[in-house]
Design a protein around this motif. Structure first.
Motif, mmCIF file in Angstrom:
data_model
loop_
_atom_site.group_PDB
_atom_site.id
_atom_site.type_symbol
_atom_site.label_atom_id
_atom_site.label_comp_id
_atom_site.label_asym_id
_atom_site.label_seq_id
_atom_site.Cartn_x
_atom_site.Cartn_y
_atom_site.Cartn_z
ATOM 1 N N GLN A 124 0.842 -1.214 0.000
ATOM 2 C CA GLN A 124 0.000 0.000 0.000
ATOM 3 C C GLN A 124 0.869 1.253 0.000
ATOM 4 O OE1 GLN A 124 -2.291 -1.038 3.465
ATOM 5 N NE2 GLN A 124 -4.065 -1.621 2.242
ATOM 6 N N VAL A 125 1.957 1.213 0.773
ATOM 7 C CA VAL A 125 2.874 2.363 0.772
ATOM 8 C C VAL A 125 3.465 2.524 -0.626
ATOM 9 C CG1 VAL A 125 5.016 3.319 1.731
ATOM 10 C CG2 VAL A 125 3.417 2.108 3.228
ATOM 11 N N ASP A 126 3.802 1.404 -1.275
ATOM 12 C CA ASP A 126 4.337 1.468 -2.647
ATOM 13 C C ASP A 126 3.323 2.097 -3.597
ATOM 14 O OD1 ASP A 126 6.631 0.317 -1.863
ATOM 15 O OD2 ASP A 126 6.219 -1.680 -2.709
ATOM 16 N N ARG A 127 2.058 1.711 -3.404
ATOM 17 C CA ARG A 127 1.007 2.260 -4.275
ATOM 18 C C ARG A 127 0.908 3.784 -4.115
ATOM 19 N NH1 ARG A 127 -3.732 1.526 -6.385
ATOM 20 N NH2 ARG A 127 -5.077 2.291 -4.742
ATOM 21 N N ILE A 128 0.960 4.230 -2.865
ATOM 22 C CA ILE A 128 0.876 5.680 -2.629
ATOM 23 C C ILE A 128 2.106 6.362 -3.242
ATOM 24 C CG2 ILE A 128 0.830 7.493 -0.861
ATOM 25 C CD1 ILE A 128 -0.761 5.597 0.928
ATOM 26 N N ASP A 129 3.290 5.749 -3.047
ATOM 27 C CA ASP A 129 4.506 6.347 -3.614
ATOM 28 C C ASP A 129 4.444 6.371 -5.148
ATOM 29 O OD1 ASP A 129 5.752 7.103 -1.296
ATOM 30 O OD2 ASP A 129 6.704 5.162 -0.978
ATOM 31 N N HIS A 130 3.857 5.328 -5.729
ATOM 32 C CA HIS A 130 3.709 5.285 -7.193
ATOM 33 C C HIS A 130 2.817 6.439 -7.671
ATOM 34 C CE1 HIS A 130 3.190 3.759 -11.209
ATOM 35 N NE2 HIS A 130 1.881 3.677 -11.040
ATOM 36 N N VAL A 131 1.706 6.654 -6.955
ATOM 37 C CA VAL A 131 0.799 7.750 -7.331
ATOM 38 C C VAL A 131 1.490 9.100 -7.107
ATOM 39 C CG1 VAL A 131 -1.384 8.910 -6.746
ATOM 40 C CG2 VAL A 131 -1.336 6.429 -7.064
ATOM 41 N N LEU A 132 2.267 9.213 -6.025
ATOM 42 C CA LEU A 132 3.010 10.467 -5.783
ATOM 43 C C LEU A 132 3.932 10.777 -6.964
ATOM 44 C CD1 LEU A 132 3.958 10.181 -2.003
ATOM 45 C CD2 LEU A 132 2.650 12.040 -3.050
ATOM 46 N N GLN A 133 4.542 9.722 -7.498
ATOM 47 C CA GLN A 133 5.425 9.920 -8.656
ATOM 48 C C GLN A 133 4.633 10.345 -9.881
ATOM 49 O OE1 GLN A 133 7.780 6.421 -9.248
ATOM 50 N NE2 GLN A 133 9.459 7.258 -8.056
ATOM 51 N N LEU A 134 3.503 9.653 -10.106
ATOM 52 C CA LEU A 134 2.664 9.978 -11.269
ATOM 53 C C LEU A 134 2.238 11.443 -11.254
ATOM 54 C CD1 LEU A 134 0.089 7.030 -11.604
ATOM 55 C CD2 LEU A 134 1.758 7.746 -13.309
ATOM 56 N N ILE A 135 1.840 11.919 -10.074
ATOM 57 C CA ILE A 135 1.303 13.285 -9.996
ATOM 58 C C ILE A 135 2.407 14.313 -9.713
ATOM 59 C CG2 ILE A 135 -1.013 12.524 -9.339
ATOM 60 C CD1 ILE A 135 -0.390 13.196 -6.432
ATOM 61 N N GLY A 136 3.646 13.854 -9.638
ATOM 62 C CA GLY A 136 4.779 14.774 -9.508
ATOM 63 C C GLY A 136 4.869 15.460 -8.164
ATOM 64 N N LEU A 137 4.441 14.776 -7.092
ATOM 65 C CA LEU A 137 4.473 15.416 -5.768
ATOM 66 C C LEU A 137 5.330 14.632 -4.768
ATOM 67 C CD1 LEU A 137 0.748 16.608 -5.325
ATOM 68 C CD2 LEU A 137 2.731 17.936 -6.075
ATOM 69 N N VAL A 138 6.348 13.933 -5.257
ATOM 70 C CA VAL A 138 7.220 13.170 -4.348
ATOM 71 C C VAL A 138 7.869 14.111 -3.328
ATOM 72 C CG1 VAL A 138 9.301 11.750 -4.209
ATOM 73 C CG2 VAL A 138 7.650 11.363 -6.051
ATOM 74 N N GLY A 139 8.326 15.250 -3.802
ATOM 75 C CA GLY A 139 9.016 16.206 -2.930
ATOM 76 C C GLY A 139 8.085 16.854 -1.909
ATOM 77 N N GLN A 140 6.766 16.767 -2.168
ATOM 78 C CA GLN A 140 5.799 17.413 -1.262
ATOM 79 C C GLN A 140 5.104 16.379 -0.372
ATOM 80 O OE1 GLN A 140 6.020 18.055 -4.572
ATOM 81 N NE2 GLN A 140 6.900 20.100 -4.362
ATOM 82 N N ARG A 141 5.606 15.137 -0.380
ATOM 83 C CA ARG A 141 4.978 14.000 0.318
ATOM 84 C C ARG A 141 4.494 14.346 1.735
ATOM 85 N NH1 ARG A 141 6.516 9.095 3.072
ATOM 86 N NH2 ARG A 141 6.102 7.236 1.840
ATOM 87 N N ASN A 142 5.338 15.026 2.516
ATOM 88 C CA ASN A 142 5.002 15.259 3.929
ATOM 89 C C ASN A 142 4.492 16.670 4.220
ATOM 90 O OD1 ASN A 142 5.764 12.617 4.672
ATOM 91 N ND2 ASN A 142 7.911 13.245 4.461
ATOM 92 N N LEU A 143 4.302 17.447 3.174
ATOM 93 C CA LEU A 143 3.765 18.810 3.381
ATOM 94 C C LEU A 143 2.267 18.747 3.599
ATOM 95 C CD1 LEU A 143 5.250 21.129 0.583
ATOM 96 C CD2 LEU A 143 5.856 21.049 3.012
ATOM 97 N N PRO A 144 1.731 19.668 4.418
ATOM 98 C CA PRO A 144 0.267 19.738 4.487
ATOM 99 C C PRO A 144 -0.284 20.140 3.120
ATOM 100 C CG PRO A 144 1.288 21.429 5.888
ATOM 101 C CD PRO A 144 2.404 20.658 5.258
#
Ligand SMILES: Nc1ncnc2c1ncn2[C@@H]1O[C@H](COP(=O)(O)OP(=O)(O)OP(=O)(O)O)[C@@H](O)[C@H]1O
Length: 279
Positions: A155-175
């Protein structure tokens, strides 16, 4: 809210893995060689005014279809019919070969694999970008059970995959509230993706975006097409041109023209009722 959630997460045993955290593909959804979405002879009137008039629309699996048309052409009403918000007076609406959308209510249609993104982003501003995606993965199962459930590595991988798709890896922990308008739109698209919809309905995603954000949104949508089928309602013709997909022009509740942007913008009927000087 964030502090309370963090406190609960740290103090409660999150070892239980809940099945509801994994999205399921609808077993009824059979596309075969046909269309993923099939609308035929759809009409709906409001107080005697025909907002949709004998509309036929056929969308193949994996397509990215842009719907354009003047104000009042019936674009929103068409989306409302697909998602079960508005019931047509006549016609047929099938999702795949077996799912009759006209026999289902809004939650059932969402559950069947049709996700909708409205123009205005609605993200949980105080929660992190990651947490927004986590909550979206669980759908309507409730905030607290979701936050207390332990995420599996997949599940964490799935969320990380979507973060990559939407280009928000760097904003992962931002509100989410700290994101720009364009980033919020991508996060909301990501939240839809967490539900693994087969069909995504997207309403004017680039309104209010910078040119750079528009380019990235175009890339995102074209990347998603194929695995997902996308219907995009859009008024920004430069954006539609940049996507270079199949275009349907609606006018007075019916299909006026279909084809590539180049074909529809050289169609005299389309120029007359919609594109005018812009073409
Ligand atoms: N619930 C309703 N009651 C009465 N009339 C309605 C209702 N919903 C839509 N209409 C009318 O139906 C027509 C089609 O509206 P719709 O919002 O679907 O058009 P649209 O193509 O999405 O327009 P826009 O580009 O301005 O969003 C309009 O004339 C609108 O006023």
């Amino acid at each position: 809210m964030t502090n309370v959630v963090d406190f609960i997460r740290q103090t409660v045993d999150r070892d239980h893995v809940y099945d509801f955290m994994m999205p399921q593909q609808n077993p009824m959804l059979e596309v075969g060689q046909g269309f993923l979405l099939y609308l035929e002879g759809i009409s709906v009137s409001f107080d005697g005014f025909k907002a949709i008039n004998d509309l036929n629309l056929y969308i193949k699996e994996g397509e990215l279809r842009c719907i354009i048309g003047p104000n009042g052409a019936g674009k929103t009403t068409m989306m409302d019919i697909i998602t079960g918000k508005t019931r047509p007076d006549t016609g047929q609406a099938w999702f795949g070969q077996k799912i009759n959308l006209l026999e289902m209510d809004e939650p059932e249609i969402a559950q069947a694999g049709i996700g909708r993104k409205f123009q205005k982003p609605t993200v949980f501003e105080l929660q992190s970008v990651f947490c927004n995606l986590e909550l979206a993965m669980a759908g309507d199962k409730g905030v607290m059970p979701t936050l207390l459930a332990r995420l599996t590595p997949s599940q964490v991988d799935r969320i990380d995959h979507v973060l990559q798709l939407i280009g928000l890896v760097g904003q992962r922990n931002l509100p989410a509230g700290a994101l720009s308008h364009g980033q919020k739109q991508w996060l909301e698209i990501g939240m839809l993706l967490m539900q693994s919809p087969k069909l995504l309905l997207v309403d004017e995603p680039v309104a209010g975006m910078t040119h750079q954000e528009m380019d990235r949104t175009g890339e995102l949508l074209t990347n998603l097409a194929g695995e997902h089928t996308i219907i995009l309602v859009e008024h920004d013709m430069d954006f539609v041109r940049s996507i270079a997909s199949e275009v349907t022009v609606l006018h007075q509740g019916s299909v006026l023209a279909e084809g590539t942007m180049q074909q529809v913008q050289s169609n005299p009927k389309v120029v007359e009722v919609y594109l005018g000087a812009e073409a």
